[in-house]
Structure formats: structure tokens, C-alpha cells
Design a protein around this motif. Structure first.
Motif, PDB file in Angstrom:
ATOM      1  N   LYS A 115       0.022   4.664   5.011  1.00  0.00           N
ATOM      2  CA  LYS A 115       1.481   4.561   4.958  1.00  0.00           C
ATOM      3  C   LYS A 115       1.912   3.448   3.997  1.00  0.00           C
ATOM      4  O   LYS A 115       2.879   3.599   3.253  1.00  0.00           O
ATOM      5  N   HIS A 144      -3.855   0.168  -0.201  1.00  0.00           N
ATOM      6  CA  HIS A 144      -4.599   0.818   0.884  1.00  0.00           C
ATOM      7  C   HIS A 144      -5.873   0.051   1.207  1.00  0.00           C
ATOM      8  O   HIS A 144      -6.151  -0.266   2.375  1.00  0.00           O
ATOM      9  N   ALA A 156      -2.301   2.362   9.567  1.00  0.00           N
ATOM     10  CA  ALA A 156      -1.125   2.122   8.724  1.00  0.00           C
ATOM     11  C   ALA A 156      -1.469   2.021   7.244  1.00  0.00           C
ATOM     12  O   ALA A 156      -0.553   2.037   6.411  1.00  0.00           O
ATOM     13  N   THR A 198       8.805   7.107   6.558  1.00  0.00           N
ATOM     14  CA  THR A 198       7.617   6.306   6.302  1.00  0.00           C
ATOM     15  C   THR A 198       7.847   4.845   6.650  1.00  0.00           C
ATOM     16  O   THR A 198       7.009   4.193   7.277  1.00  0.00           O
ATOM     17  N   SER A 255       8.030   4.496  10.556  1.00  0.00           N
ATOM     18  CA  SER A 255       6.729   4.565  11.235  1.00  0.00           C
ATOM     19  C   SER A 255       5.869   3.358  10.922  1.00  0.00           C
ATOM     20  O   SER A 255       5.177   2.829  11.804  1.00  0.00           O
ATOM     21  N   THR A 256       5.907   2.890   9.659  1.00  0.00           N
ATOM     22  CA  THR A 256       5.136   1.705   9.296  1.00  0.00           C
ATOM     23  C   THR A 256       5.657   0.469  10.013  1.00  0.00           C
ATOM     24  O   THR A 256       4.882  -0.355  10.508  1.00  0.00           O
TER      25      THR A 256
END
Length: 210
Positions: free
Chosen positions: A76, A108, A73, A16, A19-20
Motif C-alpha cells: 500500500k 516497499h 502495508a 488506499t 486503509s494504510t
């Protein structure tokens, strides 16, 4: 938690974060390319048959790209927040889990709100000259769009108040209660010992000679 579960959690955290980080680095790279494009000769010229410049068009495209990256994103970032708070409160009860879940929701919707603002700022240089006298419609459209993450953000903050207050009360008042319970227990032991001394019969009372 077993060693297998711990390894899975660690791998999930690593994937995580990786990828973020890739998304954030990509967004920064796009912004860097835009800064180079604005230095090119002739970018301040108007696009043929349009009241906008090439630089404004490039800025709008980059703004849409960055906003899309932020929207992608956002889940994530929420997951990283839940994992971070969940690990910190692993020894707690269900209330820290609720706090972590709500905190992930707050992050988020904050990222979504940031994406809306990026798109609004970036597209303004293109939309406002094209709309001319109807520029208010551009502001009104983004106002309604921005209200969506704000409403969800307020809802998340509202449902976080009670579990967070309970957690603070448990950490503050719970510790004091534990100390009081220990003190009370010590006092009872002292009273019981004193009572035992008074209840113990003497040699004269039992009729025994020294």
C-alpha cells in the motif's frame, strides 16, 4: 483523462490512504497497549520453567504483530508512492512512469526492511535468553533474512539512476535548448528581413521615374 477515470483515481487514492492509515493507527495502538502492559505488576517476573520474563514475551508478541502489519502495508505504501509521483509527472513521457514505479519498489522494500528490524529487536529479549550460548545463531538468521530486502532495494536504486538522470537532463538542458531554438529562429527572421530589403529593386533599376 476523462472525468470517469479521474473519479476512479481519486477513489483509489482515498481508499488506499484510508486503509494504510488504519494499519498505521492499529500498529501505534498495539505499541500503546504494550506500554501499558509493561506497567502491570509482576510483568518483570520470570515465566515458569523459562529464562524470560512476562514483559519480554509480551514485547515479542507485539513485535511480531507490528512486523506483520508493516509487511501487509508495504504494498500500500508502494502504491501511494507511485500514485503521488505519477500525478506530479502526468505531463511527462515514459521516464517519469519508470521513476514512479522504481520509487514505489524502493518504498516497499524499505518498509519490509523496517519490519525485519522490528521483529529482530522485539524477539531478541525472548530468543537470546533461550538460546543462551547460541545467541549468534539468532543474529545470523536475521542477518540472512534482512539481506533479502536490502538486495532488492539496491536493485531498485540501481535501475532508477538512468531514468532519473535522463529526467534531470530533460528538465535542465531541454529548457536551455528550447531557449536557444527560439533565439536561433529570431536571428534567422532578422537575416531574412535584411536580405529582403537588399533584394528589393529600386525605382532607378526598374526604369520608373519619380
Amino acid at each position: 483523462m476523462s472525468s470517469n477515470d479521474s473519479a476512479i483515481g481519486t477513489a483509489l487514492d482515498r481508499d488506499t490512504v484510508r486503509s494504510t492509515s488504519r494499519l498505521l493507527i492499529g500498529a501505534l495502538a498495539v505499541v500503546g497497549v504494550l506500554s501499558l502492559v509493561t506497567l502491570l505488576p509482576g510483568v518483570d517476573r520470570l515465566v515458569p520453567f523459562a529464562p524470560v520474563t512476562f514483559a519480554a514475551v509480551a514485547t515479542g508478541v507485539v513485535a511480531l504483530a507490528v512486523a506483520g502489519i508493516l509487511l501487509y502495508a508495504a504494498p500500500k505504501f508502494a502504491l501511494l508512492t507511485r500514485l503521488a509521483l505519477g500525478e506530479a509527472d502526468a505531463e511527462g513521457d515514459a521516464r517519469p512512469d519508470r521513476i514512479a514505479e522504481n520509487a514505489g519498489g524502493v518504498v516497499h522494500w524499505l518498509v519490509v526492511f523496517g519490519a525485519v528490524l522490528v521483529a529482530y529487536r522485539g524477539l531478541a529479549s525472548v530468543a537470546v535468553p533461550v538460546l543462551n550460548g547460541a545467541a549468534w545463531a539468532y543474529d545470523a538468521a536475521f542477518l540472512f533474512v534482512a539481506l533479502v530486502p536490502v538486495v532488492f532495494l539496491v536493485a531498485r536504486l540501481t535501475v532508477t539512476v538512468d531514468p532519473l538522470a535522463e529526467l534531470v537532463a530533460d528538465r535542465v538542458a531541454g529548457g536551455a535548448g528550447a531557449a536557444n531554438d527560439d533565439g536561433a529562429g529570431d536571428d534567422d527572421d532578422e537575416v531574412d528581413d535584411s536580405a529582403a530589403e537588399f533584394d528589393e529593386p529600386t525605382a532607378s533599376e526598374t526604369g520608373e521615374d519619380g
